[in-house]
Enzyme design. Structure first.
Site, PDB file in Angstrom:
ATOM      1  N   ARG A  54     -14.119 -36.092  14.997  1.00  0.00           N
ATOM      2  CA  ARG A  54     -15.133 -36.730  16.502  1.00  0.00           C
ATOM      3  C   ARG A  54     -16.348 -36.866  16.334  1.00  0.00           C
ATOM      4  O   ARG A  54     -17.083 -37.563  17.371  1.00  0.00           O
ATOM      5  CB  ARG A  54     -13.846 -34.730  17.041  1.00  0.00           C
ATOM      6  CG  ARG A  54     -14.442 -35.226  18.196  1.00  0.00           C
ATOM      7  CD  ARG A  54     -14.426 -33.869  19.225  1.00  0.00           C
ATOM      8  NE  ARG A  54     -14.832 -32.838  18.941  1.00  0.00           N
ATOM      9  CZ  ARG A  54     -15.196 -32.007  18.444  1.00  0.00           C
ATOM     10  NH1 ARG A  54     -16.207 -31.679  18.619  1.00  0.00           N
ATOM     11  NH2 ARG A  54     -14.457 -30.466  17.758  1.00  0.00           N
ATOM     12  N   TYR A 110     -12.724 -50.809  40.411  1.00  0.00           N
ATOM     13  CA  TYR A 110     -11.741 -50.144  40.474  1.00  0.00           C
ATOM     14  C   TYR A 110     -11.563 -48.422  40.778  1.00  0.00           C
ATOM     15  O   TYR A 110     -11.750 -47.716  41.082  1.00  0.00           O
ATOM     16  CB  TYR A 110     -11.243 -49.630  38.521  1.00  0.00           C
ATOM     17  CG  TYR A 110     -10.786 -49.115  37.898  1.00  0.00           C
ATOM     18  CD1 TYR A 110      -9.626 -49.241  38.693  1.00  0.00           C
ATOM     19  CD2 TYR A 110     -10.816 -48.126  37.393  1.00  0.00           C
ATOM     20  CE1 TYR A 110      -8.202 -49.043  37.764  1.00  0.00           C
ATOM     21  CE2 TYR A 110      -9.923 -47.216  36.907  1.00  0.00           C
ATOM     22  CZ  TYR A 110      -8.363 -48.004  37.013  1.00  0.00           C
ATOM     23  OH  TYR A 110      -7.615 -47.091  36.840  1.00  0.00           O
ATOM     24  N   ASP A 156     -20.570 -51.775  34.385  1.00  0.00           N
ATOM     25  CA  ASP A 156     -19.070 -52.082  34.511  1.00  0.00           C
ATOM     26  C   ASP A 156     -18.963 -53.568  34.104  1.00  0.00           C
ATOM     27  O   ASP A 156     -18.515 -54.160  35.151  1.00  0.00           O
ATOM     28  CB  ASP A 156     -18.590 -51.539  35.245  1.00  0.00           C
ATOM     29  CG  ASP A 156     -16.792 -52.207  34.356  1.00  0.00           C
ATOM     30  OD1 ASP A 156     -16.409 -52.485  34.236  1.00  0.00           O
ATOM     31  OD2 ASP A 156     -15.880 -51.078  35.342  1.00  0.00           O
ATOM     32  N   LYS A 160      -9.215 -53.644  27.675  1.00  0.00           N
ATOM     33  CA  LYS A 160      -9.002 -54.964  28.896  1.00  0.00           C
ATOM     34  C   LYS A 160      -9.111 -55.818  27.859  1.00  0.00           C
ATOM     35  O   LYS A 160      -8.531 -56.638  26.946  1.00  0.00           O
ATOM     36  CB  LYS A 160      -9.412 -55.462  30.178  1.00  0.00           C
ATOM     37  CG  LYS A 160      -9.381 -53.409  31.226  1.00  0.00           C
ATOM     38  CD  LYS A 160      -8.293 -53.742  31.974  1.00  0.00           C
ATOM     39  CE  LYS A 160      -7.363 -52.439  32.128  1.00  0.00           C
ATOM     40  NZ  LYS A 160      -8.334 -51.172  32.336  1.00  0.00           N
TER      41      LYS A 160
HETATM   42  C1  LIG Z   1     -13.722 -52.946  36.121  1.00  0.00           C
HETATM   43  C2  LIG Z   1     -12.543 -51.573  35.700  1.00  0.00           C
HETATM   44  N1  LIG Z   1     -13.359 -50.074  35.109  1.00  0.00           N
HETATM   45  C3  LIG Z   1     -12.934 -49.060  34.350  1.00  0.00           C
HETATM   46  C4  LIG Z   1     -11.379 -49.332  34.203  1.00  0.00           C
HETATM   47  C5  LIG Z   1     -11.227 -47.963  33.537  1.00  0.00           C
HETATM   48  O1  LIG Z   1     -10.826 -48.039  32.546  1.00  0.00           O
HETATM   49  P1  LIG Z   1      -9.343 -47.699  31.507  1.00  0.00           P
HETATM   50  O2  LIG Z   1      -8.321 -48.516  32.427  1.00  0.00           O
HETATM   51  O3  LIG Z   1      -9.204 -48.001  29.825  1.00  0.00           O
HETATM   52  O4  LIG Z   1      -9.766 -45.857  31.686  1.00  0.00           O
HETATM   53  C6  LIG Z   1     -10.846 -50.305  34.461  1.00  0.00           C
HETATM   54  C7  LIG Z   1      -9.792 -50.180  34.570  1.00  0.00           C
HETATM   55  O5  LIG Z   1      -8.172 -50.834  35.007  1.00  0.00           O
HETATM   56  C8  LIG Z   1     -11.411 -51.146  34.788  1.00  0.00           C
HETATM   57  O6  LIG Z   1     -10.391 -52.136  35.800  1.00  0.00           O
END
Ligand SMILES: Cc1ncc(COP(=O)(O)O)c(C=O)c1O
Length: 380
Positions: free
Chosen positions: A46, A98, A170, A195
């Protein structure tokens, strides 16, 4: 090093015990110690794992940062950043982002005494007006999911510096191939590695990259204490994905441009959201802070009824109807009922996310085939 070379070689050293060119998947939970407290730098998986370590080094290199930390999902990475804060602290976040980030902020963290302001971040003056003595963090997503709004990262960094706030960006939609927020003054870069970094729709993972050693220590403490770490197989998959990021992103950008223009010229299509259009409100900023405009596009139909939008989304064959984005294959998504369903309807509509909005993650297939697929679906 130029970008392509960097993506291929970042964090990659031949395995010292065998010479294996690919980092092995260290599928182990613990490490044998020669005496209590005497170990080879790895105690318990971990806290440390060699496959994860190689990935974290690669993440730092590709975002021009000093340190990388990998998490079991993008939201776990976001969760770790918010856990830096204390009850009473305030956060300024975008009003378009998101849905899962919004859900984490509003449904999980608000009840612990944190206050989130969701504001239009396309205007830096607007963000400035929300800063007060309790503000600790600016959370910026750019380009935004799903309306492809652009936030000026350098302008956010200037506000953060002036008021001693943290700025976390992000960078999921742009990927490090198109944008490096640390170079523009951000303190932390966050990725849903699920992604573009992974790139093949076969892994869930998140990442944080930063320069400040104290910040790295705090985030590492949260990572090991809260335990949202990715397994070694998943780290291997993201390490492998990063090696082709530049080639994939080039094609995502080329296909994105072709499809954005095709949609814009289509008689049945209403508004098209893509930051590469010269008349996009954030075009000049995007041009300055990004190396290309990416493959994420949203659009509406002229026939503004949800039934027509749903029919289109169920009719494409190459564009699969699914959540997520950034994989080699093209996806089509209905944000209102899928990725952004956790945002209250009034809130969504107020910020421009309508029930008829359709989001595309343009993959790296041949653009002509993708256009033919959309054309058939638009004419059903
Ligand atoms: C812009 C963005 N940030 C964060 C996330 C969250 O990521 P995860 O689905 O890997 O937890 C997503 C998921 O679609 C996203 O599109």
């Amino acid at each position: 090093m130029k970008l392509g070379t960097k993506f291929i070689h970042a964090g990659a050293e031949p395995d010292p015990s065998t010479g294996a060119i690919m980092t092995p998947i260290f599928q182990t939970s613990t490490y044998v110690q020669s005496a209590p407290g005497v170990n080879k730098g790895f105690e318990y998986a971990r806290s440390q794992n060699p496959t994860r370590k190689a990935l974290e080094e690669a993440l730092a290199i590709i975002e021009n940062g000093k340190y990388g930390l990998a998490f079991s999902s993008g939201v776990a990475a976001t969760d770790a950043v918010i856990k830096l804060l204390e009850p009473g602290d305030e956060i300024i976040a975008g009003n378009d982002m998101y849905g899962g980030t919004y859900r984490l902020f509003s449904k999980v963290f608000e009840k612990f005494g944190l206050k989130f302001h969701y504001v239009d971040m396309t205007d830096a003056a607007n963000v400035r007006s929300f800063v007060n003595k309790n503000t600790k963090l600016i959370w910026a997503e750019t380009p935004t999911n799903p309306l492809i709004n652009i936030t000026d990262i350098a302008a956010m960094a200037a506000i953060a510096k002036e008021h001693k706030l943290l700025l976390c960006v992000d960078n999921t939609f742009a990927s490090p191939y198109l944008q490096n927020p640390l170079d523009l003054g951000a303190d932390i870069v966050m990725h849903s590695s699920t992604k573009y970094l992974g790139g093949h729709s076969d892994v869930i993972q998140g990442a944080l990259i930063m320069n400040d050693t104290g910040l790295r220590e705090k985030l590492y403490f949260i990572q090991k204490s809260c335990g949202a770490v990715p397994g070694p197989m998943d780290c291997f998959l993201v390490l492998r994905g990063i090696k082709t990021l530049h080639v994939r992103m080039q094609r995502h950008c080329e296909n994105g441009e072709k499809i954005a223009h095709y949609l814009r010229n289509h008689s049945k299509v209403g508004k098209v959201y893509w930051c590469g259009f010269e008349d996009h409100a954030g075009y000049n900023i995007a041009k300055r802070q990004m190396r290309g405009f990416g493959g994420m596009i949203s659009f509406t139909l002229k026939d503004e009824n949800e039934h027509a939008a749903r029919k289109l989304m169920s009719s494409t064959k190459l564009f699969s109807l699914a959540e997520s984005l950034g994989g080699v294959e093209s996806l089509i998504n209905h944000p209102a009922s899928m990725t952004h369903a956790s945002i209250p309807r009034e809130e969504r509509i107020k910020n421009g996310l309508t029930d008829t909005l359709i989001r595309l993650s343009v993959g790296i297939e041949d653009a002509e085939d993708l256009i033919e697929d959309l054309e058939k679906a638009l004419n059903i």
